[in-house]
Structures are given as C-alpha cells and as structure tokens.
Motif scaffolding. Structure first.
Motif, PDB file in Angstrom:
ATOM      1  N   ARG A  93       0.862  -1.172   0.000  1.00 21.80           N
ATOM      2  CA  ARG A  93       0.000   0.000   0.000  1.00 21.80           C
ATOM      3  C   ARG A  93       0.905   1.229   0.000  1.00 21.80           C
ATOM      4  O   ARG A  93       2.118   1.110   0.138  1.00 21.80           O
ATOM      5  N   THR A  94       0.312   2.399  -0.156  1.00 22.04           N
ATOM      6  CA  THR A  94       1.121   3.625  -0.152  1.00 22.04           C
ATOM      7  C   THR A  94       0.785   4.471   1.073  1.00 22.04           C
ATOM      8  O   THR A  94      -0.339   4.421   1.595  1.00 22.04           O
ATOM      9  N   ILE A  95       1.797   5.205   1.523  1.00 20.54           N
ATOM     10  CA  ILE A  95       1.581   6.218   2.535  1.00 20.54           C
ATOM     11  C   ILE A  95       2.166   7.516   1.988  1.00 20.54           C
ATOM     12  O   ILE A  95       3.358   7.585   1.674  1.00 20.54           O
ATOM     13  N   THR A  96       1.316   8.497   1.786  1.00 20.54           N
ATOM     14  CA  THR A  96       1.724   9.758   1.179  1.00 20.54           C
ATOM     15  C   THR A  96       2.119  10.753   2.265  1.00 20.54           C
ATOM     16  O   THR A  96       1.330  11.033   3.178  1.00 20.54           O
ATOM     17  N   ILE A  97       3.351  11.254   2.158  1.00 20.24           N
ATOM     18  CA  ILE A  97       3.880  12.223   3.121  1.00 20.24           C
ATOM     19  C   ILE A  97       3.983  13.572   2.421  1.00 20.24           C
ATOM     20  O   ILE A  97       4.707  13.717   1.439  1.00 20.24           O
ATOM     21  N   THR A  98       3.270  14.551   2.920  1.00 21.54           N
ATOM     22  CA  THR A  98       3.264  15.883   2.310  1.00 21.54           C
ATOM     23  C   THR A  98       3.809  16.906   3.296  1.00 21.54           C
ATOM     24  O   THR A  98       3.377  16.959   4.458  1.00 21.54           O
ATOM     25  N   GLY A  99       4.787  17.706   2.815  1.00 13.68           N
ATOM     26  CA  GLY A  99       5.351  18.732   3.681  1.00 13.68           C
ATOM     27  C   GLY A  99       6.612  19.319   3.077  1.00 13.68           C
ATOM     28  O   GLY A  99       7.014  18.968   1.961  1.00 13.68           O
ATOM     29  N   VAL A 100       7.230  20.226   3.808  1.00 14.78           N
ATOM     30  CA  VAL A 100       8.501  20.802   3.368  1.00 14.78           C
ATOM     31  C   VAL A 100       9.583  19.725   3.525  1.00 14.78           C
ATOM     32  O   VAL A 100       9.391  18.725   4.240  1.00 14.78           O
ATOM     33  N   PRO A 101      10.738  19.894   2.872  1.00 15.48           N
ATOM     34  CA  PRO A 101      11.779  18.860   2.935  1.00 15.48           C
ATOM     35  C   PRO A 101      12.176  18.424   4.345  1.00 15.48           C
ATOM     36  O   PRO A 101      12.359  17.218   4.594  1.00 15.48           O
ATOM     37  N   ASP A 102      12.292  19.353   5.288  1.00 17.32           N
ATOM     38  CA  ASP A 102      12.662  18.982   6.662  1.00 17.32           C
ATOM     39  C   ASP A 102      11.585  18.118   7.318  1.00 17.32           C
ATOM     40  O   ASP A 102      11.886  17.175   8.057  1.00 17.32           O
ATOM     41  N   ALA A 103      10.333  18.440   7.060  1.00 22.52           N
ATOM     42  CA  ALA A 103       9.231  17.657   7.614  1.00 22.52           C
ATOM     43  C   ALA A 103       9.212  16.251   7.010  1.00 22.52           C
ATOM     44  O   ALA A 103       8.965  15.256   7.708  1.00 22.52           O
ATOM     45  N   ILE A 104       9.501  16.165   5.710  1.00 22.77           N
ATOM     46  CA  ILE A 104       9.572  14.859   5.050  1.00 22.77           C
ATOM     47  C   ILE A 104      10.713  14.034   5.641  1.00 22.77           C
ATOM     48  O   ILE A 104      10.570  12.818   5.874  1.00 22.77           O
ATOM     49  N   HIS A 105      11.827  14.690   5.909  1.00 22.26           N
ATOM     50  CA  HIS A 105      12.980  14.020   6.522  1.00 22.26           C
ATOM     51  C   HIS A 105      12.568  13.327   7.831  1.00 22.26           C
ATOM     52  O   HIS A 105      12.828  12.134   8.035  1.00 22.26           O
ATOM     53  N   ILE A 106      11.930  14.057   8.723  1.00 16.94           N
ATOM     54  CA  ILE A 106      11.533  13.509  10.028  1.00 16.94           C
ATOM     55  C   ILE A 106      10.472  12.428   9.879  1.00 16.94           C
ATOM     56  O   ILE A 106      10.536  11.373  10.519  1.00 16.94           O
ATOM     57  N   ALA A 107       9.482  12.666   9.012  1.00 15.57           N
ATOM     58  CA  ALA A 107       8.399  11.710   8.837  1.00 15.57           C
ATOM     59  C   ALA A 107       8.908  10.380   8.255  1.00 15.57           C
ATOM     60  O   ALA A 107       8.514   9.302   8.721  1.00 15.57           O
ATOM     61  N   VAL A 108       9.769  10.472   7.268  1.00 14.11           N
ATOM     62  CA  VAL A 108      10.325   9.255   6.656  1.00 14.11           C
ATOM     63  C   VAL A 108      11.114   8.461   7.696  1.00 14.11           C
ATOM     64  O   VAL A 108      11.038   7.232   7.757  1.00 14.11           O
ATOM     65  N   TYR A 109      11.838   9.154   8.532  1.00 12.82           N
ATOM     66  CA  TYR A 109      12.623   8.468   9.582  1.00 12.82           C
ATOM     67  C   TYR A 109      11.685   7.678  10.513  1.00 12.82           C
ATOM     68  O   TYR A 109      11.932   6.523  10.825  1.00 12.82           O
ATOM     69  N   HIS A 110      10.607   8.311  10.947  1.00  9.34           N
ATOM     70  CA  HIS A 110       9.681   7.648  11.872  1.00  9.34           C
ATOM     71  C   HIS A 110       8.944   6.487  11.196  1.00  9.34           C
ATOM     72  O   HIS A 110       8.718   5.442  11.831  1.00  9.34           O
ATOM     73  N   VAL A 111       8.568   6.675   9.944  1.00 13.00           N
ATOM     74  CA  VAL A 111       7.910   5.574   9.220  1.00 13.00           C
ATOM     75  C   VAL A 111       8.881   4.396   9.088  1.00 13.00           C
ATOM     76  O   VAL A 111       8.516   3.239   9.312  1.00 13.00           O
ATOM     77  N   GLY A 112      10.110   4.705   8.732  1.00 12.99           N
ATOM     78  CA  GLY A 112      11.106   3.638   8.610  1.00 12.99           C
ATOM     79  C   GLY A 112      11.371   2.929   9.917  1.00 12.99           C
ATOM     80  O   GLY A 112      11.591   1.712   9.965  1.00 12.99           O
ATOM     81  N   ALA A 113      11.364   3.694  11.010  1.00 19.09           N
ATOM     82  CA  ALA A 113      11.587   3.101  12.337  1.00 19.09           C
ATOM     83  C   ALA A 113      10.446   2.180  12.729  1.00 19.09           C
ATOM     84  O   ALA A 113      10.664   1.170  13.379  1.00 19.09           O
TER      85      ALA A 113
END
Length: 226
Positions: free
Chosen positions: A206-226
């Motif tokens: 499935r997909t999870i869409t992350i929308t935000g400025v680059p710094d916000a994407i950085h943090i969100a991707v880290y938490h999703v990966g964790a």
C-alpha cells in the motif's frame, strides 16, 4: 705367639671379613638421591605446558569484545516510493548530476527503476542506515521542488509529496491503534500522512503519502522507517 696375640689377630680378621655397613648405607643414599633427581627432572619436563595454557587465556582476554561482529554496523533499511516519470528525470538530473549529489550528501544508495514503455511511474529505492535514507528523501524533495518553483524561491520552504510503499502486513504498525501512531508522526514532523486503504493492483503493498517541506519529510520518513 701368645694366646692373647692370637685372639687379637683373629678378631681383626673377622672384622675385615664382615660386610661394611657404612658402604651399604652410602650406596642406598646414592640410589635415593638418583631417584629423587629423576622425579625433579620429570616435573621440570612438564612445566613448559603451563605457560602455554596461560598465554592462550591471555590472548583471549586481550581480544576486543565484539571484534568483527556484524552487530557493530548500523542496520540497513530500504524504503521504496512511487515517482512520476517526469520527477524521475528530475531526480536523476542531467548526466546523473542530481542523483550523484543526493548520494554524496546523504550517504545512502539511491536507484531508480528502468523506464517501462507506456508506464507513467517508476520506482525510487533508497537504502542504507535509516538516518541516511531519511536525509536522501528530503534531498529528493528539494530537487523536485526546485524544478517547479521560481529560481528566486527557496525550496526548503515549499511543500511536495512523497509516496512511500509499505507492505500491507506492516501498515498497521505505521498507523497504530485508532491511528495513534500516524498522529504521533504528524505531530513530531509537521508533515501530513495519509495511508491508502487499498492494496496496489498486482502487489502486496500500500502507499503512505507524506506531504510537507523537505525537513518535515525528513523527520516523517525516519519515523515511518523506524
């Protein structure tokens, strides 16, 4: 010769013929000493084995713990996302310039799937330690944003979307009970996260869409990966 003189001579003769006790004792002592010397020699002959054993223990004790162990290295994470063919071209850049910069600045491995005829999307794969993967996705966002805004605008202040692919069986751990986990990620990052309800056609993801400025994407991707 008188009788007294005869008796004295016979006594002396008898004494000479008797066994010499002193001589026997000397021989016995010599034998004992020889026996004792053999025992000492045997003990000495076995002594070199002991330091050898101690040296092995010393070597083992001085060896660093965990030497060569794979646990010392950070675990590798691979996160895949769907990108349009147009954005894939932007991420790659002219002669691979952009993708090379993303790799160098993040430390992650970044690859894009081959173009398929009539396909409108490609797969972006980023792998490495999780912090490098998250950094790479923020750089991808910057490259895409920079292509779509005025040259004078700052990409770090503009928003874009990253569509991560997540296995259906793992999506629950990202969403959390009653959406609690995804809310925590949104609050921590400032990005907006939306998980698709349907599994992709012909896939188990499935997909999870992350929308935000680059710094916000950085943090969100880290938490999703964790």
């Amino acid at each position: 010769m008188s009788d007294v003189e005869k008796t004295s001579a016979e006594d002396r003769e008898k004494k000479r013929s008797l066994p010499n006790d002193d001589s026997d004792e000397h021989d016995s002592d010599s034998g004992d000493r020889r026996h004792k010397r053999v025992a000492v020699n045997d003990s000495r002959s076995s002594s070199p084995q002991r330091p050898q054993h101690r040296r092995r223990n010393s070597d083992d004790a001085s060896r660093p713990k965990g030497e060569g162990a794979e646990g010392d290295m950070p675990p590798t994470t691979a996160l895949r996302s769907i990108v349009s063919t147009k954005d894939a071209g932007i991420i790659i850049g002219k002669a691979g310039k952009n993708v090379s910069e993303i790799r160098e600045q993040s430390g992650a491995k970044v690859t894009i799937s081959e173009m398929v005829p009539n396909a409108v999307e490609r797969i972006l794969t980023v792998s490495g330690p999780l912090d490098t993967v998250a950094k790479a996705y923020s750089l991808v966002a910057q490259k895409v944003i920079a292509e779509h805004i005025d040259p004078d605008a700052a990409p770090e202040n503009e928003s874009t979307a990253i569509r991560l692919l997540v296995g259906h069986h793992r999506m629950g751990s990202v969403i959390g009970k009653g959406g609690s986990k995804i809310k925590e990620i949104q609050e921590a990052s400032g990005a907006r996260l939306v998980a698709s309800e349907e599994i992709l056609s012909g896939s188990t993801e499935r997909t999870i869409t992350i929308t935000g400025v680059p710094d916000a994407i950085h943090i969100a991707v880290y938490h999703v990966g964790a």
